[in-house]
Motif scaffolding. Sequence first.
Motif, PDB file in Angstrom:
ATOM      1  N   ASP A  29      48.658  46.410  32.481  1.00  0.00           N
ATOM      2  CA  ASP A  29      49.773  45.649  31.790  1.00  0.00           C
ATOM      3  C   ASP A  29      50.923  45.690  32.975  1.00  0.00           C
ATOM      4  O   ASP A  29      52.171  45.461  32.736  1.00  0.00           O
ATOM      5  CB  ASP A  29      50.257  46.749  30.669  1.00  0.00           C
ATOM      6  N   VAL A  30      50.708  46.013  34.228  1.00  0.00           N
ATOM      7  CA  VAL A  30      51.448  45.757  35.335  1.00  0.00           C
ATOM      8  C   VAL A  30      51.111  44.255  35.997  1.00  0.00           C
ATOM      9  O   VAL A  30      50.164  44.402  36.590  1.00  0.00           O
ATOM     10  CB  VAL A  30      51.569  46.917  36.395  1.00  0.00           C
ATOM     11  N   SER A  31      51.794  43.580  36.105  1.00  0.00           N
ATOM     12  CA  SER A  31      51.850  42.150  36.777  1.00  0.00           C
ATOM     13  C   SER A  31      51.805  42.187  38.110  1.00  0.00           C
ATOM     14  O   SER A  31      52.733  42.955  38.677  1.00  0.00           O
ATOM     15  CB  SER A  31      52.588  41.078  36.044  1.00  0.00           C
ATOM     16  N   PRO A  32      51.000  41.608  38.888  1.00  0.00           N
ATOM     17  CA  PRO A  32      51.173  41.588  40.233  1.00  0.00           C
ATOM     18  C   PRO A  32      52.008  40.444  40.838  1.00  0.00           C
ATOM     19  O   PRO A  32      52.595  39.688  40.070  1.00  0.00           O
ATOM     20  CB  PRO A  32      49.541  40.904  40.608  1.00  0.00           C
ATOM     21  N   GLU A  33      52.442  40.993  41.862  1.00  0.00           N
ATOM     22  CA  GLU A  33      53.403  39.666  42.551  1.00  0.00           C
ATOM     23  C   GLU A  33      52.485  38.749  43.143  1.00  0.00           C
ATOM     24  O   GLU A  33      51.254  38.940  43.568  1.00  0.00           O
ATOM     25  CB  GLU A  33      54.307  40.506  43.842  1.00  0.00           C
ATOM     26  N   TRP A  34      53.145  37.457  43.694  1.00  0.00           N
ATOM     27  CA  TRP A  34      52.574  36.439  44.155  1.00  0.00           C
ATOM     28  C   TRP A  34      52.848  36.124  45.452  1.00  0.00           C
ATOM     29  O   TRP A  34      54.212  36.010  45.571  1.00  0.00           O
ATOM     30  CB  TRP A  34      52.222  35.225  43.355  1.00  0.00           C
ATOM     31  N   MET A  35      52.249  35.477  46.510  1.00  0.00           N
ATOM     32  CA  MET A  35      52.781  35.014  47.610  1.00  0.00           C
ATOM     33  C   MET A  35      51.935  34.134  48.222  1.00  0.00           C
ATOM     34  O   MET A  35      50.747  34.054  48.300  1.00  0.00           O
ATOM     35  CB  MET A  35      52.878  36.137  48.764  1.00  0.00           C
ATOM     36  N   HIS A  36      52.804  32.964  48.569  1.00  0.00           N
ATOM     37  CA  HIS A  36      51.920  31.553  49.027  1.00  0.00           C
ATOM     38  C   HIS A  36      51.695  31.574  50.606  1.00  0.00           C
ATOM     39  O   HIS A  36      52.656  31.950  51.169  1.00  0.00           O
ATOM     40  CB  HIS A  36      52.499  30.493  48.700  1.00  0.00           C
ATOM     41  N   PHE A  37      50.581  31.564  50.995  1.00  0.00           N
ATOM     42  CA  PHE A  37      50.248  31.373  52.563  1.00  0.00           C
ATOM     43  C   PHE A  37      49.966  30.014  52.809  1.00  0.00           C
ATOM     44  O   PHE A  37      49.020  29.582  52.327  1.00  0.00           O
ATOM     45  CB  PHE A  37      49.271  32.248  52.793  1.00  0.00           C
ATOM     46  N   GLU A  38      50.583  29.609  53.810  1.00  0.00           N
ATOM     47  CA  GLU A  38      50.178  28.278  54.337  1.00  0.00           C
ATOM     48  C   GLU A  38      49.024  28.398  55.343  1.00  0.00           C
ATOM     49  O   GLU A  38      48.153  27.406  55.241  1.00  0.00           O
ATOM     50  CB  GLU A  38      51.522  27.843  55.138  1.00  0.00           C
ATOM     51  N   ARG A  39      48.917  29.710  55.882  1.00  0.00           N
ATOM     52  CA  ARG A  39      47.508  29.673  56.608  1.00  0.00           C
ATOM     53  C   ARG A  39      46.962  31.144  56.349  1.00  0.00           C
ATOM     54  O   ARG A  39      47.648  32.104  56.720  1.00  0.00           O
ATOM     55  CB  ARG A  39      47.649  29.451  58.067  1.00  0.00           C
ATOM     56  N   GLY A  40      46.295  31.190  55.365  1.00  0.00           N
ATOM     57  CA  GLY A  40      45.566  32.700  54.958  1.00  0.00           C
ATOM     58  C   GLY A  40      44.483  33.007  56.027  1.00  0.00           C
ATOM     59  O   GLY A  40      44.498  32.560  57.160  1.00  0.00           O
ATOM     60  N   PRO A  41      43.871  34.180  55.581  1.00  0.00           N
ATOM     61  CA  PRO A  41      42.780  34.630  56.076  1.00  0.00           C
ATOM     62  C   PRO A  41      41.717  33.740  56.665  1.00  0.00           C
ATOM     63  O   PRO A  41      41.084  33.911  57.923  1.00  0.00           O
ATOM     64  CB  PRO A  41      41.946  35.697  55.392  1.00  0.00           C
ATOM     65  N   ASP A  42      41.769  32.514  55.849  1.00  0.00           N
ATOM     66  CA  ASP A  42      40.764  31.544  56.418  1.00  0.00           C
ATOM     67  C   ASP A  42      41.416  30.363  57.095  1.00  0.00           C
ATOM     68  O   ASP A  42      40.762  29.279  57.219  1.00  0.00           O
ATOM     69  CB  ASP A  42      39.897  30.768  55.157  1.00  0.00           C
ATOM     70  N   ASN A  43      42.513  30.480  57.462  1.00  0.00           N
ATOM     71  CA  ASN A  43      43.445  29.415  58.290  1.00  0.00           C
ATOM     72  C   ASN A  43      43.661  28.359  57.435  1.00  0.00           C
ATOM     73  O   ASN A  43      43.896  27.139  57.758  1.00  0.00           O
ATOM     74  CB  ASN A  43      42.599  29.091  59.513  1.00  0.00           C
ATOM     75  N   ALA A  48      48.074  34.716  47.575  1.00  0.00           N
ATOM     76  CA  ALA A  48      47.745  36.341  47.502  1.00  0.00           C
ATOM     77  C   ALA A  48      48.428  36.982  46.394  1.00  0.00           C
ATOM     78  O   ALA A  48      49.639  36.653  46.072  1.00  0.00           O
ATOM     79  CB  ALA A  48      48.218  36.835  48.982  1.00  0.00           C
ATOM     80  N   ALA A  49      47.835  37.795  45.843  1.00  0.00           N
ATOM     81  CA  ALA A  49      48.403  38.679  44.716  1.00  0.00           C
ATOM     82  C   ALA A  49      48.532  40.313  45.418  1.00  0.00           C
ATOM     83  O   ALA A  49      47.598  40.722  46.223  1.00  0.00           O
ATOM     84  CB  ALA A  49      47.581  38.645  43.415  1.00  0.00           C
ATOM     85  N   HIS A  50      49.301  40.999  45.035  1.00  0.00           N
ATOM     86  CA  HIS A  50      49.597  42.248  45.462  1.00  0.00           C
ATOM     87  C   HIS A  50      50.564  43.055  44.465  1.00  0.00           C
ATOM     88  O   HIS A  50      51.103  42.309  43.591  1.00  0.00           O
ATOM     89  CB  HIS A  50      50.220  42.287  46.973  1.00  0.00           C
ATOM     90  N   TRP A  51      50.400  44.292  44.651  1.00  0.00           N
ATOM     91  CA  TRP A  51      51.577  45.022  43.675  1.00  0.00           C
ATOM     92  C   TRP A  51      52.606  45.842  44.528  1.00  0.00           C
ATOM     93  O   TRP A  51      53.054  46.747  43.972  1.00  0.00           O
ATOM     94  CB  TRP A  51      50.733  46.238  42.820  1.00  0.00           C
ATOM     95  N   LEU A  52      52.836  45.368  45.697  1.00  0.00           N
ATOM     96  CA  LEU A  52      54.218  45.898  46.250  1.00  0.00           C
ATOM     97  C   LEU A  52      55.216  45.169  45.692  1.00  0.00           C
ATOM     98  O   LEU A  52      55.329  43.880  45.398  1.00  0.00           O
ATOM     99  CB  LEU A  52      53.693  45.694  47.845  1.00  0.00           C
ATOM    100  N   LYS A  53      56.346  45.817  45.959  1.00  0.00           N
ATOM    101  CA  LYS A  53      57.544  45.338  45.404  1.00  0.00           C
ATOM    102  C   LYS A  53      58.383  44.661  46.454  1.00  0.00           C
ATOM    103  O   LYS A  53      59.722  44.960  46.736  1.00  0.00           O
ATOM    104  CB  LYS A  53      58.300  46.403  44.577  1.00  0.00           C
ATOM    105  N   ARG A  54      57.867  43.916  47.387  1.00  0.00           N
ATOM    106  CA  ARG A  54      58.347  43.196  48.265  1.00  0.00           C
ATOM    107  C   ARG A  54      57.611  42.253  49.048  1.00  0.00           C
ATOM    108  O   ARG A  54      56.312  42.116  48.636  1.00  0.00           O
ATOM    109  CB  ARG A  54      58.743  44.414  49.760  1.00  0.00           C
ATOM    110  N   PRO A  55      58.251  41.108  49.556  1.00  0.00           N
ATOM    111  CA  PRO A  55      57.167  40.140  50.086  1.00  0.00           C
ATOM    112  C   PRO A  55      56.388  40.765  51.236  1.00  0.00           C
ATOM    113  O   PRO A  55      56.627  41.614  51.688  1.00  0.00           O
ATOM    114  CB  PRO A  55      58.321  39.055  50.927  1.00  0.00           C
ATOM    115  N   ILE A  56      55.131  40.074  51.143  1.00  0.00           N
ATOM    116  CA  ILE A  56      54.222  40.520  52.227  1.00  0.00           C
ATOM    117  C   ILE A  56      53.786  39.375  53.285  1.00  0.00           C
ATOM    118  O   ILE A  56      54.251  37.903  53.087  1.00  0.00           O
ATOM    119  CB  ILE A  56      53.023  40.809  51.571  1.00  0.00           C
ATOM    120  N   LEU A  57      53.255  39.623  54.497  1.00  0.00           N
ATOM    121  CA  LEU A  57      52.923  38.693  55.585  1.00  0.00           C
ATOM    122  C   LEU A  57      51.434  38.996  55.576  1.00  0.00           C
ATOM    123  O   LEU A  57      50.740  39.948  55.437  1.00  0.00           O
ATOM    124  CB  LEU A  57      53.579  39.029  56.653  1.00  0.00           C
ATOM    125  N   HIS A  58      50.744  37.589  56.044  1.00  0.00           N
ATOM    126  CA  HIS A  58      49.391  37.854  56.268  1.00  0.00           C
ATOM    127  C   HIS A  58      49.221  38.880  57.181  1.00  0.00           C
ATOM    128  O   HIS A  58      47.851  39.524  57.270  1.00  0.00           O
ATOM    129  CB  HIS A  58      49.040  36.502  56.757  1.00  0.00           C
TER     130      HIS A  58
END
Length: 222
Positions: A29-43, A48-58
């Motif tokens: 019942d806790v929705s994840p946060e989402w972040m678009h990566f122009e270049r992810g782990p696969d380049n 990406a989905a996560h449960w941190l309350k802040r933006p993330i970096l690759h």
Amino acid sequence: MSFAIYFPHKTGANLQHFHEAALSDLLDDVSPEWMHFERGPDNLPGVAAHWLKRPILHEDFDWTRIGPSGAPRFFLGLGDGWSPASFARAHQQLGKDLTFADGHAWHVPLARQLPSVLQLDEGGRWQGKIAPAYQSFWDQSWEALRWFSPDAEGMCSIDYQAGADFVSLALSVNYRVNRDIVSRLGLIRSDLLFRVVEVVTQYKELLGAGVGDGEKKTDPPG
């Protein structure tokens, strides 16, 4: 630091990404946060989905591909200093701390303490039925007791496949993990299979004795 799930070639904040990657066990019942990566782990681009309350970096995470190299289902990202708390659900069920192969204590649920839905029976008495979200785990918990029944040679055994799947399911009650993530974290040792079943079912308390007369074993290596 926490963890993140990267879905290659996906776009948008869509929970269907989890279902398609066989990650439904992570959702609650806790929705994840989402972040678009122009270049992810696969380049390549992805989300990406996560449960941190802040933006993330690759670069915040150490990524591991899960699935075939040509068509991975997802990438698991682990941040520095991750711990069981990184994967913990906001609402944990009652259980017992057990040290797993990674050296951390994980909170293993007690089947008899899982929530039940109360309904009136035909006699007007309140009766409890295990909540639907936990029905599968409840059923498998009591089925697992058969692993304590000695065979003709007086041996109790747990198949690696069934045992590890059950441990993964047990951990998913209180943590956002599934069998793929449990494997990546290196949580399961063969000697923990019986121990987890004992904790989940409160086996010793039910019998008022030890774990049984049979010698315990698991599948041999390989």
